[in-house]
Write a protein that holds these residues in place. Structure first.
Motif, PDB file in Angstrom:
ATOM      1  N   LEU A  41     -45.918 -48.913  42.721  1.00  0.00           N
ATOM      2  CA  LEU A  41     -46.270 -49.813  43.821  1.00  0.00           C
ATOM      3  C   LEU A  41     -45.024 -50.215  44.612  1.00  0.00           C
ATOM      4  N   ALA A  42     -43.925 -50.460  43.925  1.00  0.00           N
ATOM      5  CA  ALA A  42     -42.691 -50.867  44.605  1.00  0.00           C
ATOM      6  C   ALA A  42     -42.229 -49.794  45.584  1.00  0.00           C
ATOM      7  N   HIS A  43     -42.252 -48.544  45.148  1.00  0.00           N
ATOM      8  CA  HIS A  43     -41.766 -47.472  46.018  1.00  0.00           C
ATOM      9  C   HIS A  43     -42.754 -47.158  47.143  1.00  0.00           C
ATOM     10  N   ARG A  44     -44.034 -47.307  46.862  1.00  0.00           N
ATOM     11  CA  ARG A  44     -45.011 -47.145  47.946  1.00  0.00           C
ATOM     12  C   ARG A  44     -44.830 -48.244  48.996  1.00  0.00           C
ATOM     13  N   THR A  45     -44.615 -49.456  48.520  1.00  0.00           N
ATOM     14  CA  THR A  45     -44.413 -50.576  49.448  1.00  0.00           C
ATOM     15  C   THR A  45     -43.188 -50.327  50.320  1.00  0.00           C
ATOM     16  N   GLU A  46     -42.108 -49.880  49.696  1.00  0.00           N
ATOM     17  CA  GLU A  46     -40.893 -49.594  50.458  1.00  0.00           C
ATOM     18  C   GLU A  46     -41.133 -48.482  51.469  1.00  0.00           C
ATOM     19  N   GLN A  47     -41.888 -47.487  51.046  1.00  0.00           N
ATOM     20  CA  GLN A  47     -42.141 -46.330  51.897  1.00  0.00           C
ATOM     21  C   GLN A  47     -42.992 -46.694  53.116  1.00  0.00           C
ATOM     22  N   LEU A  48     -43.970 -47.565  52.916  1.00  0.00           N
ATOM     23  CA  LEU A  48     -44.925 -47.862  53.976  1.00  0.00           C
ATOM     24  C   LEU A  48     -44.511 -49.047  54.845  1.00  0.00           C
ATOM     25  N   LEU A  49     -43.646 -49.909  54.339  1.00  0.00           N
ATOM     26  CA  LEU A  49     -43.250 -51.074  55.124  1.00  0.00           C
ATOM     27  C   LEU A  49     -41.877 -50.906  55.753  1.00  0.00           C
TER      28      LEU A  49
ATOM     29  N   LEU B 107     -34.793 -51.128  47.819  1.00  0.00           N
ATOM     30  CA  LEU B 107     -36.147 -51.683  47.888  1.00  0.00           C
ATOM     31  C   LEU B 107     -36.181 -53.032  48.599  1.00  0.00           C
ATOM     32  N   SER B 108     -35.455 -53.145  49.705  1.00  0.00           N
ATOM     33  CA  SER B 108     -35.374 -54.448  50.389  1.00  0.00           C
ATOM     34  C   SER B 108     -36.706 -54.849  51.008  1.00  0.00           C
ATOM     35  N   ALA B 109     -37.445 -53.889  51.594  1.00  0.00           N
ATOM     36  CA  ALA B 109     -38.742 -54.224  52.182  1.00  0.00           C
ATOM     37  C   ALA B 109     -39.724 -54.666  51.108  1.00  0.00           C
ATOM     38  N   CYS B 110     -39.702 -53.974  49.983  1.00  0.00           N
ATOM     39  CA  CYS B 110     -40.566 -54.358  48.871  1.00  0.00           C
ATOM     40  C   CYS B 110     -40.231 -55.761  48.391  1.00  0.00           C
ATOM     41  N   ARG B 111     -38.950 -56.039  48.232  1.00  0.00           N
ATOM     42  CA  ARG B 111     -38.543 -57.374  47.780  1.00  0.00           C
ATOM     43  C   ARG B 111     -39.042 -58.445  48.751  1.00  0.00           C
ATOM     44  N   SER B 112     -38.928 -58.185  50.070  1.00  0.00           N
ATOM     45  CA  SER B 112     -39.386 -59.161  51.066  1.00  0.00           C
ATOM     46  C   SER B 112     -40.888 -59.366  50.993  1.00  0.00           C
ATOM     47  N   ALA B 113     -41.631 -58.277  50.795  1.00  0.00           N
ATOM     48  CA  ALA B 113     -43.089 -58.389  50.729  1.00  0.00           C
ATOM     49  C   ALA B 113     -43.517 -59.129  49.468  1.00  0.00           C
ATOM     50  N   TRP B 114     -42.937 -58.773  48.333  1.00  0.00           N
ATOM     51  CA  TRP B 114     -43.318 -59.418  47.071  1.00  0.00           C
ATOM     52  C   TRP B 114     -42.872 -60.874  47.020  1.00  0.00           C
TER      53      TRP B 114
ATOM     54  N   LEU C 246     -44.875 -40.981  54.934  1.00  0.00           N
ATOM     55  CA  LEU C 246     -45.893 -40.777  53.902  1.00  0.00           C
ATOM     56  C   LEU C 246     -46.140 -39.295  53.681  1.00  0.00           C
ATOM     57  N   GLU C 247     -46.196 -38.522  54.758  1.00  0.00           N
ATOM     58  CA  GLU C 247     -46.478 -37.094  54.638  1.00  0.00           C
ATOM     59  C   GLU C 247     -45.288 -36.314  54.101  1.00  0.00           C
ATOM     60  N   ALA C 248     -44.074 -36.821  54.361  1.00  0.00           N
ATOM     61  CA  ALA C 248     -42.875 -36.090  53.931  1.00  0.00           C
ATOM     62  C   ALA C 248     -42.517 -36.355  52.484  1.00  0.00           C
ATOM     63  N   SER C 249     -43.048 -37.424  51.921  1.00  0.00           N
ATOM     64  CA  SER C 249     -42.625 -37.830  50.584  1.00  0.00           C
ATOM     65  C   SER C 249     -43.665 -37.431  49.554  1.00  0.00           C
ATOM     66  N   GLY C 250     -43.296 -36.559  48.657  1.00  0.00           N
ATOM     67  CA  GLY C 250     -44.206 -36.170  47.588  1.00  0.00           C
ATOM     68  C   GLY C 250     -43.951 -36.923  46.314  1.00  0.00           C
ATOM     69  N   THR C 251     -42.770 -37.496  46.176  1.00  0.00           N
ATOM     70  CA  THR C 251     -42.429 -38.229  44.959  1.00  0.00           C
ATOM     71  C   THR C 251     -41.840 -39.558  45.347  1.00  0.00           C
ATOM     72  N   THR C 252     -41.761 -40.451  44.395  1.00  0.00           N
ATOM     73  CA  THR C 252     -41.169 -41.756  44.648  1.00  0.00           C
ATOM     74  C   THR C 252     -39.665 -41.638  44.695  1.00  0.00           C
ATOM     75  N   ALA C 253     -39.041 -42.612  45.340  1.00  0.00           N
ATOM     76  CA  ALA C 253     -37.579 -42.655  45.391  1.00  0.00           C
ATOM     77  C   ALA C 253     -37.029 -43.003  44.026  1.00  0.00           C
ATOM     78  N   ASP C 254     -35.728 -42.823  43.836  1.00  0.00           N
ATOM     79  CA  ASP C 254     -35.187 -43.095  42.511  1.00  0.00           C
ATOM     80  C   ASP C 254     -35.027 -44.588  42.298  1.00  0.00           C
ATOM     81  N   GLY C 255     -34.977 -44.989  41.018  1.00  0.00           N
ATOM     82  CA  GLY C 255     -35.047 -46.397  40.653  1.00  0.00           C
ATOM     83  C   GLY C 255     -33.889 -47.217  41.110  1.00  0.00           C
ATOM     84  N   THR C 256     -32.835 -46.602  41.614  1.00  0.00           N
ATOM     85  CA  THR C 256     -31.681 -47.399  42.041  1.00  0.00           C
ATOM     86  C   THR C 256     -31.767 -47.800  43.501  1.00  0.00           C
TER      87      THR C 256
END
Length: 712
Positions: free
Chosen positions: A704-712, A640-647, A627-637
Motif C-alpha cells: 500500500l505504501a508504494h502504491r500510494t507513493e506511485q499514485l500520489l 515515500l514522502s507522498a505516502c508519509r504525507s497522505a498517511w 502506473l503502466e510503467a511500473s510492474g513492481t514496487t519500489a525498493d524499501g529504502t
C-alpha cells in the motif's frame, strides 16, 4: 483617454510582467489602455506608467489625457499655427468624429490632407485621430493657454451647430478663465441626463467640470453626479475625492444620495466597509426615502460580499424601514434578494428576475444555484437588451464598467460551475483587459483568475499576478490553496498537504462562491472537507462523491466502486466528473485493482481535455503512465514522502513513525529500541495503523505504501 481602444490579452501579458519587474504594478485594464494608446512602443508604456500615480496604475483613478509622458519630438512647434491648432483641436475634442473638428478648423478634408499636419493624422470612416497618440503630449505642451481657450471656443460653436448641448457647455466652460456659474448649471443638468442614459464617462466629464465652476447647491449636485459616475467607472479614489467634500456640510438630501456611493468608494479603495452606524445617518424626510434605501442597500450588499453579517442586517433594516415609509418595493426586494444570495440562501429569483444591472446578475446566480446553469448563462447574456427592466438600486448604471465587470465575473463563475474551464479562462482574460474585475464580489475575479490559470497552465500567468498585486491592502488573497493546487498538479503531494494544513489552521477561508480548489489532499483525513460557500447542486454532489470515494475501503470497495462510477457518470460537468474519475483511479490502484485504475485515470484524462483543464490532464496522464510503467514496487529504502504525507492525515505521529519504519523493513524489536518503547507498544501502534489503513499484514502495508507513493 480616447474611446474605443482595445488590445488583446496576448499583447498585454508581456507588458504586465515587465511592469511588475520594474515595480510598476498595473491593473490589466490600465496596462491595456496604455498599450492601445502607445502601440508598438513598450518603452513608452513603461515611461508613462512611471509617471502615473499608484492609484492610477491600480485603476482607482482616471488616467489623464494627454498622457503624462515625454514627447516623441515630432517637430510640432515648427508647424504653421493653423496646422498646430488643428492637432490641438483633435487632442481636445470630446469625440473623434470628423465633422465637428472640420467645423472648428474651417478647412475641408482635402485641404487637411494636403497640410503639414497630415502625417500626424489618421482620417477614416468619419473619424479623425492622431496617428501616434504620444504626439498629444507635445501638441498640448506647445500650445499657450490662449490657444487652448480659443480651440475650446471653436469646438463649442461647432457643438452648438450640431445640437450637441452637452459638448457645447463643456467646451465653453473649458474656455473660461473665470468661473462660469451658468455653464455649471447647464453642465450639471446635462450630466444628469448622461447618467440616466448610462453614459458614465460623459457624465463624469460634465459633472467634474461643473463642480469646478460652482460651489453652491449646483456645485454640490455636480459633486454627487461626478462621484457616482466615477464609482460606476471603477475610479474609487476619484469617487471618494468627489464625495468626501459633501460631508458634513452639504444639503441633507444630497448627503443621503452620496452616502452609499461614498462608503462604496472607500470600501473598494481600502478593502473593508467603514464601520458606520446607519441609524445616526438616516434621513427623517419621507422625500428622501428612496435615496436613503438605495444608499443603505448598496452598503448592505458590500457588507454581504465581505460576510459582515451584523453590519449587513443593520443596513438591511434601514432598507426595509425606508420601504415601509413608502419607497419602491422593487428596490427593497432586489436588495434583499442579492443579500440573501450572498448569504447562501438560494431562493427563487422572483425579486430580481427581469432586472438589468446587479439585479440581473443576482437572478442569474440564483437560477444557477437552483440547478439550471444554462438558464443562468442565458439570463446574463441577454442582460442589457431592450425590454429588460432597470435596476432599482443602480438606475442608469446598468451598462457601466463596474456592472459589466460583475456580469463578466459571474459568467466566468457559471462557466466554471458547468465545467468549461478553458473557455472560462479565455473569457476572464479578455474581460480583465477591458474592465475592473477586481471589484465584483470582494475580489472573486482574482480568485477565479488564479485558479483558472493553475487548472490550465499549472502556474499563475501575468494577468492573475497583476490582479493580485492591485488588490487593496485589506483584501485577503489566501494563496495557500493556490500553492496546494500548483504542488498537487506538479506531483508534489506532500507540499500540497502541507499548504492545505496551514490553510485549515487559518480557519479554511474560502471565496464567497465555490471555486474549484484541491480537496483531494484533505479528503484523506477522517474529518473530511466540507466547503461552506454558495454553489450549485451538482458541485455539492461532486464533492460528496469525492468524499465517498476516499471513505470507501475494505470488503465493500468493489461494490462501492460500481455505485460511485454510475453516480459519477451522471455529472454534467466534465471537470467535476474528471476529478471524481481521477480519485476512483487512485483508490482503485491503492486497492490493487490496476485494470480499473488505468481505466478511470484514462477517463479522467479525456474529461479534463474536454473541459480545457490542461494542467489537470497532464497531472492525471503522469499518474497513469507511472502506473503502466511500473510492474513492481519500489525498493524499501525509498523516501515515500507522498505516502508519509497522505498517511499523516489518518495516523497519529507515533503510529505513522512505526508504520513507516515497518514499511522500510525494520523488525518490531528494532523499532522498539529505536523509539525507546516496548515491543508491545510497537505492536499496538502497528495494529492501529493496520486498522486505519485497512490492511492485515506488514506485506500489505508495504504494498500500500508504494502504491500510494506511485499514485500520489
Amino acid at each position: 483617454m480616447p474611446a474605443g481602444l482595445f488590445v488583446a490579452p496576448v499583447v498585454v501579458e508581456p507588458l504586465l510582467d515587465e511592469l511588475r519587474r520594474r515595480d510598476l504594478c498595473c491593473a490589466p485594464h490600465v496596462a491595456a489602455q496604455l498599450a492601445a494608446a502607445l502601440p508598438d512602443d513598450a518603452e513608452a508604456v513603461f515611461a508613462v506608467a512611471a509617471r502615473l500615480t499608484p492609484e492610477q496604475r491600480r485603476g482607482l483613478s482616471r488616467i489623464p489625457w494627454p498622457l503624462p509622458s515625454a514627447a516623441v519630438h515630432a517637430g510640432i512647434r515648427g508647424l504653421a499655427s493653423a496646422d498646430r491648432l488643428l492637432l490641438l483641436t483633435v487632442v481636445l475634442a470630446l469625440e473623434e468624429e470628423l465633422d465637428p473638428i472640420l467645423a472648428a478648423d474651417g478647412r475641408r478634408v482635402e485641404e487637411i490632407r494636403a497640410s503639414a499636419a497630415a502625417p500626424h493624422l489618421t482620417i477614416h470612416a468619419g473619424s479623425i485621430r492622431l496617428t501616434d497618440p504620444r504626439v498629444a503630449a507635445e501638441v498640448y505642451a506647445a500650445a499657450s493657454a490662449a490657444e487652448v481657450a480659443r480651440v475650446h471656443t471653436r469646438l463649442a460653436h461647432a457643438a452648438v451647430a450640431r445640437g450637441d448641448w452637452s459638448g457645447a457647455a463643456w467646451h465653453r466652460a473649458r474656455s473660461c478663465a473665470a468661473r462660469d456659474r451658468r455653464a455649471a448649471a447647464v453642465l450639471t443638468a446635462r450630466a444628469r441626463v448622461a447618467a440616466d442614459a448610462g453614459l458614465t464617462e460623459r457624465a463624469l466629464l460634465l459633472a467634474g467640470e461643473a463642480a469646478a465652476h460652482e460651489s453652491g447647491a449646483v456645485g454640490e449636485e455636480a459633486r454627487v453626479l461626478a462621484g457616482c459616475a466615477a464609482l460606476a467607472c471603477g475610479y474609487a479614489a476619484d469617487a471618494e475625492a468627489w464625495l468626501s467634500g459633501l460631508f458634513p456640510g452639504a444639503a441633507e438630501h444630497r448627503r443621503v444620495r452620496a452616502l452609499g456611493p461614498y462608503l462604496a468608494a472607500r470600501t473598494l479603495r481600502h478593502g473593508h466597509v467603514p464601520a458606520v452606524d446607519p441609524r445616526r445617518l438616516a434621513s427623517g424626510s419621507a422625500a428622501d426615502a428612496t435615496a436613503w434605501a438605495r444608499s443603505a442597500g448598496l452598503v448592505a450588499i458590500l457588507c454581504a460580499e465581505r460576510r459582515d453579517r451584523g453590519a449587513e442586517r443593520r443596513w438591511l433594516a434601514e432598507v426595509r424601514g425606508a420601504s415601509r415609509a413608502g419607497t419602491d418595493r422593487a428596490l427593497r426586494d432586489a436588495v434583499v434578494g442579492v443579500c440573501a444570495l450572498l448569504a447562501g440562501d438560494v431562493m427563487p429569483a422572483s425579486g430580481t428576475a427581469g432586472l438589468d444591472g446587479l439585479g440581473g446578475v443576482a437572478a442569474a446566480l440564483q437560477t444557477a444555484c437552483a440547478g439550471d446553469i444554462d438558464e443562468g448563462l442565458r439570463l446574463l447574456r441577454t442582460g442589457g437588451l431592450p425590454g429588460a427592466e432597470r435596476d432599482p438600486v443602480f438606475p442608469g448604471f446598468e451598462s457601466s464598467p463596474v456592472v459589466r465587470a460583475y456580469r463578466a465575473v459571474t459568467e466566468v463563475l457559471l462557466l466554471v460551475w458547468r465545467g468549461d474551464i478553458g473557455p472560462a479562462r479565455e473569457l476572464l482574460r479578455h474581460a480583465a483587459v477591458e474592465l475592473p474585475i477586481t471589484i465584483p464580489f470582494a475580489g472573486l475575479g482574482v480568485v477565479l483568475a488564479r485558479r483558472l490559470d493553475l487548472a490550465v497552465l499549472g502556474a499563475l500567468g501575468p494577468i492573475a499576478r497583476a490582479l493580485t498585486d492591485v488588490l487593496p491592502p485589506a483584501a485577503e488573497s489566501d494563496v495557500l490553496v493556490d500553492r496546494a493546487v500548483e504542488a498537487f498538479l506538479d506531483g508534489s503531494f506532500e507540499v500540497a498537504v502541507g499548504a492545505m494544513g496551514l490553510w485549515r489552521d487559518r480557519g479554511a477561508p474560502q471565496p464567497l462562491f465555490a471555486v474549484p480548489g484541491i480537496d483531494e489532499v484533505v479528503l484523506w483525513s477522517p474529518g473530511g472537507y466540507r466547503p461552506g460557500t454558495v454553489r450549485p447542486p451538482e458541485s455539492e454532489i461532486a464533492a460528496a462523491l469525492r468524499r465517498a470515494v476516499v471513505g470507501s475501503a475494505g470488503p465493500t470497495w468493489r461494490t462501492d466502486l460500481e455505485e460511485l462510477r454510475v453516480a459519477a457518470s451522471r455529472l454534467r460537468s466534465p471537470f467535476a466528473r474528471g476529478r471524481v474519475e481521477a480519485l476512483l483511479g487512485v483508490r482503485s490502484g491503492l486497492h490493487g485493482d490496476v485494470v480499473s485504475a488505468r481505466g478511470h485515470l484514462a477517463q479522467a484524462e479525456r474529461l479534463f481535455e474536454v473541459a480545457g483543464a490542461r494542467a489537470w490532464e497532464r497531472a492525471v496522464r503522469r499518474r497513469r503512465e507511472r502506473l503502466e510503467a511500473s510492474g513492481t514496487t519500489a525498493d524499501g529504502t525509498a523516501a515515500l514522502s507522498a505516502c508519509r504525507s497522505a498517511w499523516a492525515q489518518r495516523l497519529t505521529p507515533r503510529e505513522l513513525e512505526v508504520a513507516m519504519l515497518a514499511v522500510g523493513g525494520t523488525a518490531n524489536r528494532a523499532i522498539a529500541e529505536r523509539l525507546s518503547v516496548s515491543v508491545r507498544t510497537v505492536e499496538v501502534h502497528l495494529g492501529r495503523a493496520f486498522a486505519k489503513l485497512n490492511v492485515r499484514s506488514r506485506v500489505e502495508l508495504t504494498v500500500l505504501a508504494h502504491r500510494t507513493e506511485q499514485l500520489l
